[in-house]
Design a protein around this motif. Structure first.
Motif, PDB file in Angstrom:
ATOM      1  N   ASN A 128       0.830  -1.203   0.000  1.00 45.22           N
ATOM      2  CA  ASN A 128       0.000   0.000   0.000  1.00 45.22           C
ATOM      3  C   ASN A 128       0.872   1.263   0.000  1.00 45.22           C
ATOM      4  O   ASN A 128       1.615   1.503   0.947  1.00 45.22           O
ATOM      5  CB  ASN A 128      -0.898  -0.015   1.242  1.00 45.22           C
ATOM      6  N   PRO A 129       0.779   2.107  -1.048  1.00 42.27           N
ATOM      7  CA  PRO A 129       1.630   3.299  -1.110  1.00 42.27           C
ATOM      8  C   PRO A 129       0.993   4.555  -0.514  1.00 42.27           C
ATOM      9  O   PRO A 129       1.629   5.613  -0.478  1.00 42.27           O
ATOM     10  CB  PRO A 129       1.823   3.488  -2.615  1.00 42.27           C
ATOM     11  N   PHE A 130      -0.261   4.478  -0.077  1.00 45.21           N
ATOM     12  CA  PHE A 130      -1.000   5.683   0.304  1.00 45.21           C
ATOM     13  C   PHE A 130      -0.682   6.119   1.733  1.00 45.21           C
ATOM     14  O   PHE A 130      -0.447   5.293   2.619  1.00 45.21           O
ATOM     15  CB  PHE A 130      -2.500   5.454   0.130  1.00 45.21           C
ATOM     16  N   THR A 131      -0.690   7.443   1.942  1.00 44.59           N
ATOM     17  CA  THR A 131      -0.331   8.007   3.240  1.00 44.59           C
ATOM     18  C   THR A 131      -1.531   8.536   4.009  1.00 44.59           C
ATOM     19  O   THR A 131      -1.440   8.754   5.213  1.00 44.59           O
ATOM     20  CB  THR A 131       0.674   9.149   3.064  1.00 44.59           C
ATOM     21  N   ARG A 132      -2.646   8.768   3.340  1.00 46.38           N
ATOM     22  CA  ARG A 132      -3.875   9.223   4.002  1.00 46.38           C
ATOM     23  C   ARG A 132      -5.062   8.974   3.080  1.00 46.38           C
ATOM     24  O   ARG A 132      -4.887   8.779   1.879  1.00 46.38           O
ATOM     25  CB  ARG A 132      -3.787  10.697   4.409  1.00 46.38           C
ATOM     26  N   TYR A 133      -6.257   9.012   3.676  1.00 43.04           N
ATOM     27  CA  TYR A 133      -7.477   8.680   2.943  1.00 43.04           C
ATOM     28  C   TYR A 133      -8.535   9.770   3.111  1.00 43.04           C
ATOM     29  O   TYR A 133      -8.613  10.425   4.160  1.00 43.04           O
ATOM     30  CB  TYR A 133      -8.082   7.369   3.457  1.00 43.04           C
ATOM     31  N   VAL A 134      -9.392   9.887   2.088  1.00 40.17           N
ATOM     32  CA  VAL A 134     -10.592  10.718   2.163  1.00 40.17           C
ATOM     33  C   VAL A 134     -11.792   9.833   1.845  1.00 40.17           C
ATOM     34  O   VAL A 134     -11.882   9.259   0.753  1.00 40.17           O
ATOM     35  CB  VAL A 134     -10.535  11.898   1.166  1.00 40.17           C
ATOM     36  N   LEU A 135     -12.720   9.724   2.788  1.00 43.78           N
ATOM     37  CA  LEU A 135     -13.938   8.937   2.619  1.00 43.78           C
ATOM     38  C   LEU A 135     -15.108   9.910   2.521  1.00 43.78           C
ATOM     39  O   LEU A 135     -15.522  10.514   3.514  1.00 43.78           O
ATOM     40  CB  LEU A 135     -14.149   7.992   3.807  1.00 43.78           C
ATOM     41  N   ALA A 136     -15.650  10.093   1.320  1.00 37.58           N
ATOM     42  CA  ALA A 136     -16.722  11.056   1.075  1.00 37.58           C
ATOM     43  C   ALA A 136     -18.045  10.321   0.864  1.00 37.58           C
ATOM     44  O   ALA A 136     -18.149   9.481  -0.029  1.00 37.58           O
ATOM     45  CB  ALA A 136     -16.389  11.911  -0.140  1.00 37.58           C
ATOM     46  N   GLY A 137     -19.027  10.634   1.668  1.00 38.11           N
ATOM     47  CA  GLY A 137     -20.342  10.021   1.526  1.00 38.11           C
ATOM     48  C   GLY A 137     -20.337   8.512   1.663  1.00 38.11           C
ATOM     49  O   GLY A 137     -20.999   7.820   0.869  1.00 38.11           O
ATOM     50  N   PRO A 138     -19.618   7.942   2.640  1.00 39.61           N
ATOM     51  CA  PRO A 138     -19.605   6.480   2.770  1.00 39.61           C
ATOM     52  C   PRO A 138     -20.995   5.947   3.121  1.00 39.61           C
ATOM     53  O   PRO A 138     -21.622   6.411   4.076  1.00 39.61           O
ATOM     54  CB  PRO A 138     -18.596   6.228   3.905  1.00 39.61           C
ATOM     55  N   GLY A 139     -21.471   4.979   2.341  1.00 41.68           N
ATOM     56  CA  GLY A 139     -22.829   4.472   2.513  1.00 41.68           C
ATOM     57  C   GLY A 139     -22.870   3.037   3.014  1.00 41.68           C
ATOM     58  O   GLY A 139     -21.858   2.336   3.018  1.00 41.68           O
ATOM     59  N   ASP A 140     -24.045   2.626   3.409  1.00 36.63           N
ATOM     60  CA  ASP A 140     -24.263   1.280   3.942  1.00 36.63           C
ATOM     61  C   ASP A 140     -25.228   0.548   3.013  1.00 36.63           C
ATOM     62  O   ASP A 140     -26.432   0.520   3.240  1.00 36.63           O
ATOM     63  CB  ASP A 140     -24.834   1.378   5.357  1.00 36.63           C
ATOM     64  N   ASP A 141     -24.701  -0.042   1.939  1.00 33.66           N
ATOM     65  CA  ASP A 141     -25.565  -0.661   0.932  1.00 33.66           C
ATOM     66  C   ASP A 141     -26.335  -1.851   1.486  1.00 33.66           C
ATOM     67  O   ASP A 141     -27.512  -2.044   1.171  1.00 33.66           O
ATOM     68  CB  ASP A 141     -24.724  -1.082  -0.274  1.00 33.66           C
TER      69      ASP A 141
END
Length: 309
Positions: free
Chosen positions: A145-158
């Motif tokens: 995994n190369p990512f250093t941070r995350y953005v979770l926009a509008g996470p839903g519960d399908d």
């Protein structure tokens, strides 16, 4: 700001299109963006994508939104053959056929492409199902995994949304039909009308509905209302030890948390790993919905400010 329409290969050789926005001053820092399901690909969210591109490049950060294999409801993609003497093949893709674990091949392909373009600092963001994919990717790509941070926009519960909308009986019938189709070796068969999941394929319907499956990363219904599965709540999310921005539109219609978006953010806070509680941020964009319609600029400002911090 410079814009390039480009394409790249997933690690299983699917040809995927993307938009690479770069600032006037060369940078090695890039924000990768995952769209939501269905016809919510990057080419059909112009206001949101354009606003993000402008605000990120103003901060000296490149922006790479791309259409993954879940773009469009049904889409045939070209799959490049490794053998130069063999013709390229086709791959049945789109939301009606996608399995969420395949996001790893799409994201890794994007990273490989961007590394060849001189990028080496990666941030990953996603909207709706794109946020689910971040959690799935984090769980499955731990060794690279190369990512250093995350953005979770509008996470839903399908899973929770479908349980509430279909009712317990139809929900269980849909699960049972999908499982039988897969056991018969016909995972691409179309779900019948009585299941409430037509015209999804069996494999995609099971992926979305199964409360114990990989897709169910944000079980807000189960956390705030009642259990429908046995999987540990927020199993993938709670292991993330990277700084995160979690944000909703104030009137998001897909949280499926009793108590609405404020309760959903409180739930996310409670399941966030203690090591990143202080470095993560939880935000509401006022007067907007799941797609941040009408507030695209405020949405982009919030993300760009946090990513650049």
């Amino acid at each position: 700001m410079h814009l390039e329409l480009t394409q790249f290969l997933s690690t299983d050789n699917l040809v995927l299109p993307g938009l690479l926005y770069t600032p006037d001053v060369p940078t090695s820092r890039v924000f990768v963006w995952l769209h939501g399901m269905g016809d919510g690909g990057i080419f059909y969210s112009q206001e949101r994508i354009t606003a993000l591109a402008k605000k990120l490049t103003q901060q000296g950060i490149a922006f790479f939104p791309f259409n993954n294999r879940g773009a469009h409801n049904s889409k045939t993609l070209r799959q490049v053959s490794d053998d130069p003497e063999t013709d390229d093949g086709s791959y049945q893709a789109g939301t009606y056929y996608e399995k969420i674990v395949d996001c790893v091949a799409d994201i890794d392909g994007a990273v490989t492409f961007l590394k060849r373009r001189g990028m080496h600092e990666f941030i990953l963001g996603g909207h709706s199902t794109g946020a689910n994919k971040i959690c799935v990717y984090h769980a499955l790509a731990d060794d690279h995994n190369p990512f250093t941070r995350y953005v979770l926009a509008g996470p839903g519960d399908d899973s929770g949304i479908h349980f509430r909308e279909l009712g317990a009986s139809t929900f269980q019938k849909a699960l049972a039909y999908a499982k039988r189709a897969i056991e018969r070796g016909t995972p691409l068969t179309t779900m019948p009308l009585y299941t409430g999941m037509h015209p999804f394929s069996a494999q995609s319907a099971l992926d979305i509905l199964d409360p114990n499956g990989a897709y169910n990363t944000f079980p807000l219904y189960e956390a705030t209302t009642a259990r429908i599965g046995t999987k540990q709540l927020f199993a993938e999310y709670r292991t993330i030890q990277l700084p995160m921005l979690v944000l909703y539109g104030e009137h998001d219609e897909y949280t499926d948390a009793t108590g609405g978006t404020a309760a959903a953010l409180d739930t996310f806070r409670s399941f966030t790993h203690p090591s990143v509680q202080e470095s993560s941020q939880f935000a509401l964009i006022p007067d907007t919905d799941h797609g941040f319609h009408g507030q695209e600029l405020a949405f982009a400002r919030c993300i760009a400010k946090w990513v650049a911090a």
